[in-house]
Design a protein around this motif. Structure first.
Motif, mmCIF file in Angstrom:
data_model
loop_
_atom_site.group_PDB
_atom_site.id
_atom_site.type_symbol
_atom_site.label_atom_id
_atom_site.label_comp_id
_atom_site.label_asym_id
_atom_site.label_seq_id
_atom_site.Cartn_x
_atom_site.Cartn_y
_atom_site.Cartn_z
ATOM 1 N N PHE C 6 0.723 -1.186 -0.080
ATOM 2 C CA PHE C 6 0.031 -0.076 -0.061
ATOM 3 C C PHE C 6 1.119 1.369 -0.049
ATOM 4 C CE2 PHE C 6 -2.710 3.136 1.520
ATOM 5 C CZ PHE C 6 -3.810 3.062 0.853
ATOM 6 N N ASP C 223 -6.135 9.864 -7.708
ATOM 7 C CA ASP C 223 -5.686 9.699 -6.183
ATOM 8 C C ASP C 223 -6.130 10.715 -5.376
ATOM 9 O OD1 ASP C 223 -4.715 7.282 -6.862
ATOM 10 O OD2 ASP C 223 -2.583 7.989 -7.314
ATOM 11 N N LYS C 224 -7.309 11.071 -5.477
ATOM 12 C CA LYS C 224 -7.937 12.060 -4.407
ATOM 13 C C LYS C 224 -7.643 11.577 -3.222
ATOM 14 C CE LYS C 224 -11.418 14.334 -7.360
ATOM 15 N NZ LYS C 224 -11.735 13.706 -8.687
ATOM 16 N N ASP C 226 -9.679 11.891 -0.584
ATOM 17 C CA ASP C 226 -10.870 10.894 -0.138
ATOM 18 C C ASP C 226 -10.743 9.628 -0.849
ATOM 19 O OD1 ASP C 226 -11.266 12.648 -2.326
ATOM 20 O OD2 ASP C 226 -13.402 13.220 -1.923
ATOM 21 N N ALA C 227 -10.231 9.439 -2.131
ATOM 22 C CA ALA C 227 -10.429 8.362 -2.890
ATOM 23 C C ALA C 227 -9.454 7.220 -2.105
ATOM 24 C CB ALA C 227 -10.032 8.487 -4.372
ATOM 25 N N ARG C 228 -8.107 7.953 -1.794
ATOM 26 C CA ARG C 228 -7.225 6.857 -0.995
ATOM 27 C C ARG C 228 -7.557 6.642 0.396
ATOM 28 N NH1 ARG C 228 -3.351 4.655 -4.567
ATOM 29 N NH2 ARG C 228 -1.980 4.471 -2.645
ATOM 30 N N ALA C 230 -10.740 6.239 1.190
ATOM 31 C CA ALA C 230 -11.689 5.233 0.949
ATOM 32 C C ALA C 230 -11.016 3.596 0.810
ATOM 33 C CB ALA C 230 -12.844 5.460 -0.190
ATOM 34 N N TYR C 231 -10.128 3.893 -0.238
ATOM 35 C CA TYR C 231 -9.303 2.671 -0.544
ATOM 36 C C TYR C 231 -8.675 1.775 0.602
ATOM 37 C CZ TYR C 231 -5.183 0.340 -3.294
ATOM 38 O OH TYR C 231 -4.590 -0.320 -3.771
ATOM 39 N N MET C 234 -11.271 0.759 3.170
ATOM 40 C CA MET C 234 -12.282 -0.121 2.719
ATOM 41 C C MET C 234 -11.353 -1.648 2.627
ATOM 42 S SD MET C 234 -15.578 -0.889 2.061
ATOM 43 C CE MET C 234 -16.313 0.260 0.972
ATOM 44 N N SER C 235 -10.132 -1.498 2.515
ATOM 45 C CA SER C 235 -9.259 -2.638 2.659
ATOM 46 C C SER C 235 -9.069 -3.380 4.036
ATOM 47 C CB SER C 235 -7.721 -2.378 1.960
ATOM 48 O OG SER C 235 -7.118 -1.976 3.126
ATOM 49 N N ILE C 236 -9.849 -2.819 4.982
ATOM 50 C CA ILE C 236 -9.727 -3.526 6.119
ATOM 51 C C ILE C 236 -10.769 -4.528 6.131
ATOM 52 C CG2 ILE C 236 -9.800 -3.297 8.821
ATOM 53 C CD1 ILE C 236 -9.234 -0.389 8.604
ATOM 54 N N VAL C 242 -17.478 3.473 3.818
ATOM 55 C CA VAL C 242 -16.827 4.391 3.956
ATOM 56 C C VAL C 242 -17.424 5.762 3.588
ATOM 57 C CG1 VAL C 242 -14.438 5.600 3.759
ATOM 58 C CG2 VAL C 242 -14.611 2.883 3.563
ATOM 59 N N MET C 334 -4.602 2.800 8.792
ATOM 60 C CA MET C 334 -4.662 3.054 7.310
ATOM 61 C C MET C 334 -4.746 4.493 6.963
ATOM 62 S SD MET C 334 -4.330 0.113 6.517
ATOM 63 C CE MET C 334 -4.218 0.514 4.735
#
Lengths: 357, 357, 357, 357
Positions: C6, C223-224, C226-228, C230-231, C234-236, C242, C334
């Motif tokens: 990551f 790669d905003k 907020d996008a990162r 959320a990524y 949500m990977s948890i 999110v 995260m």
């Protein structure tokens, strides 16, 4: 993961085929606030244009670049810079006989084996025409690097067996081979002419020098500066070898000869080629590439057809006798892309920032 | 973006310093279902172990690898494979005098310039000891590639000025230099001994050959197979040059000589070194690297201290006379990593799948 | 391209299985010169340790972290930081009955479908135990970010249907749920106890807040910030949703309500959650995640065996009733990784440098 | 490392500004041999075109896409596909008054803080117009996925407070809101009209469903399928929340309710939203996004000028009342890009190959 992007910070994605509508590059990661115009880029493109040297094709391409995005009121905005060069003189007809026969030394067969089909018009994506996008992107890198006082120059060290005996960078642009030795350049012209008349082609050696680089460029252990330079230069179609500093000569040297002594005034020699442990030392960065002969020749060669039958081929059309000199600005471009990339790595930005803003 | 990861699909991240607690590699992307044991890896590690050859240090390292994750009931699970090799014989004391003086030809000064500080114990991360992790990861790649019938072998082509006159791969493991010419190996031993007694060091040339590769490996235009090989091999500390197939010889060849004729039975020669347009052709892949002399020598050299004063240095301790032969398995490892990576690219997986499952 | 790394600049690669020998993380890209000790990391690990709260398992893990590389004389060196946590109390026996039956709500079946085999010991790589490596890496990010005055705190907003009525961050560490409302925490304890007795499990909502972030974090357009986030969140494993700032509430708001007015003193509200156009605004960054109930429950559930026969399953062993509170430090980790990553992007480094050196 | 590329295997790089010359996308990694025409892409572009719905602007854009590379004789060649959409009706004049004032809820101020300058013409790169390139790229992904029987559909679940009471996908294209409930669509029209007259704007919720996905998509642990979906969807300008399957509802559910029972015929429910442990289960993949109200409103708002003075702003020009419905095809595009990317990961290619060749 396809391979049309180069760089991690100064990321260049190129696209386009020899006989498609256009070729281009998208640069993502160029810092904001940099002055940039189409003229800045055109200058470098003009240096690789066909028809400039006796060694190159007569294909007529004005190769005019347009900036489609990423620049506002003469400055980069930090958003992607899209560059486009439309193809003009793309006569596919010239190549149609090649749809069914593989040219030796070319990528025709390997592309077809890999992809199951190929754009046979002038080699499609495997054509050296692809490098027009590299040079365009490299020109943007050059503009960025110039703000730090970094520049890159490449020249022909050897062509068709003729070697330079002296290096005088002031004469490079005075002869059609980007050769730093005027006398050698004249011999090259004779040699090239002779080879052209026989319908053959020839190779040579190009040297690339970067000046003004601060210490610290390069990211051990895999992304050493020399590793990325080798990667960049070997990705150019005709290149079969890359060496740094002493290069292959180092194999016969002793440690006591090869180590560059360190003095309070700097290194006393530069066998390292400006790189120690994969990190720039502040000395000139020096690389050389071996350029193979252009595979398209008029002399008949043994090959096979797509359905496996033996045949011979005589490649017609407008072809260069050597990838030199047109490969020279391409070598510069690739070195520029590597250096711009590393100037944007955190340890360098922390120290040098963006000079232009 | 730091540089300790290599590969896009078969991704290897290495870590560890010469005199730290351990070194290791994490492999992400190795396909599931592959049989893998610590013995598979140990075999390759034993080939680069110090003390094996007269050219190498007497540092005692058993270099035992442990697999910490990613293997369950003898098979890879598709999750990251973590490999660790604990350091045993790391006497930092040996190096403490070097904390304040830069060794010529080493990365001491450039690391300090880049990072502002450095782990001076045996070169820290810039030590050749780092390559133990490469070899461990390469062994996993070798296991994966073996399921396709692909293998890689490297050997010494030239050492201390002594060249091989013949290549007989069956004798490589019979001499301490991984030399394919027994007679040359004997001369090398004499030469190495002489150089060691003078307290000097020497370089050489290593050839790496990959066999059994299907056509289609490599991703134009930047990730050409040869470009990635050059990248991989040049990232090894002592390497100053990389060439493919004809290599630098191509510069003096004509197109009519250099092009490999295509026949229904295959290519009639291999100047291409198994790569056309950046894509493997199915022929042997052939690369050569130039290895510089080990910079650590007992002969006094001119250098400066951290505070810029001129001084001389005599590097003591246990040092190899040449990076050859220990670099030989490292060259194999890097080639293996490149090939494993490309065998996992979509066009190859679509055609060849995972053979082992 | 496997998914165990990551970050782009502050790159974290994790490895390890629930019942393997160890778990760990390699951080590549942490700037040099940062003070870092095992204690710095242990603090965060202790907050996610099992057995700390009535909602969590009694598995005994001291979860002691070791730094294996990348730190010299108490400072990071710019080379990869390898962290390892050995597994201690891994009783595979507990799980052996699960080798042939898929647990509902777990990854048992999907892992097997994807990889063709699976490490069934406690879920192998799909176990929440994997997050120990995230927290360890996050602690390094926290140390780095602290030099800029940035910190991240997460807490339980809702658990088992009990909502917080007030947010008092000073009490978070006073109750076993990391709940900012002491009264709610008492109700949560009652509710959790009741659910545990029934052999069931429950979900909740966690809020994560980052303070002290300068404007400029985030890289449009994909790669905003907020996008990162959320990524990352949500990977948890247990996270099903999110939201940022106003989150799902925004769907029923008018533009005139939602827009945060700008005043010379700053934004008058924070519906944006600190992010505009994907770039931090300088306001607090606010995210919330929905945490699903732990799928391992003692209540009998309908499932199938590996060979497709219907059966029921009752999951025994030591299981948490809720992923909350142990997920709270994971959410912090995260967010910390995302922020550390963006603080190392060129536009930020150009402005803020490395504060600690 | 700038953020204009999405995907690892099916990599899309977009470029272009609202009022620049053109916008475009380069797709690197699309498999060779896929039939692809401009019409395939135009279909999707037409669905996001302005002027199609009462909720959207009257800006006239025919949004004609051209394929500039990567397709030969109607088939993809495996080389980069360059797509371009020229801007036609870009009246910068409309925006010139905004050069000196920050619009609340927009990225004006954060872009300027990050980059030091901004293209103020219609928001430049931060404009929703950027999504035209996403939709174009998504259409190529759709064509690729269709060869596996995978498709994606999105629709409006809620707009301006009006919720759907039924989901009938056959009616989606019969109303201007891509609403699966015709009755709700009529109420939406009334509500939108009313809000438009007040000069305000409104938000809503969009659901995205992927059908036909095989099990195995997603790469634990960080690149879980749900993590990449959240990343993709949250990267769309107006999105403030993303949820999968049960989403935020899961917070109040018990494990015994939330776990989807497994039967020999499949999962008995789909709270998981088609994803377990970050890997697709074979069930429908279901995601929802919260869409904030368009920040450009005619109602006067409090803001500041570039030099920090308080002022009010009334945003004139042609603006949508809601990002819905035009965001609907954008949500589809982002989901398509995630799925195409994962269908090209090795474990999937090994099992499913390239269906179309």
């Amino acid at each position: 993961m396809a391979g049309n992007t180069f760089g991690k910070m100064f990321r260049v994605t190129t696209w386009g085929e020899s006989h498609g509508k256009a070729l281009g590059a998208v640069i993502d990661g160029c810092p904001p606030g940099l002055s940039l115009s189409e003229e800045d880029i055109q200058k470098d493109l003009d240096r690789r244009r066909p028809g400039r040297s006796p060694a190159s094709t007569k294909r007529k391409e004005s190769d005019r670049v347009q900036i489609l995005s990423g620049v506002f009121e003469g400055k980069t905005t930090g958003t992607p810079i899209s560059l486009i060069i439309y193809n003009e003189d793309a006569r596919s007809g010239d190549y149609s006989t090649l749809a069914d026969t593989y040219r030796p030394g070319h990528a025709d067969r390997t592309y077809e084996q890999k992809y199951g089909l190929r754009d046979w018009r002038g080699g499609g994506r495997s054509s050296a025409r692809e490098t027009v996008a590299r040079v365009a992107a490299g020109a943007v890198a050059r503009k960025f690097l110039s703000t730090f006082g970094i520049n890159v120059v490449a020249y022909t060290l050897e062509l068709a067996g003729v070697k330079c005996n002296r290096i005088d960078e002031t004469v490079i642009d005075n002869n059609p081979f980007y050769c730093p030795d005027e006398e050698a350049a004249q011999l090259m012209a004779v040699k090239i002419d002779e080879i052209r008349r026989r319908g053959d082609s020839c190779g040579g050696i190009v040297q690339v020098v970067a000046r003004g680089c601060p210490p610290g460029l390069g990211e051990p252990v895999f992304d050493k500066l020399d590793a990325r330079i080798a990667y960049a230069l070997m990705s150019i179609g005709a290149v079969k070898g890359v060496e740094i500093g002493s290069g292959f000569r180092c194999a016969r040297m002793l440690g006591s000869e090869h180590n560059d002594p360190i003095t309070p005034e700097g290194y006393a020699s530069n066998n390292a080629g400006g790189i120690l442990g994969g990190i720039s030392s502040g000395m000139d960065i020096v690389a050389r590439v071996a350029v193979k002969p252009i595979p398209s020749i008029r002399i008949a060669q043994q090959t096979i057809t797509r359905d496996g039958r033996p045949t011979t081929i005589t490649v017609k059309g407008r072809h260069d006798v050597s990838a030199i000199p047109r490969i020279v600005p391409v070598c510069e471009a690739m070195m520029l892309l590597v250096l711009a990339d590393f100037m944007l790595h955190p340890t360098m930005v922390a120290k040098y920032g963006f000079r232009h803003t």
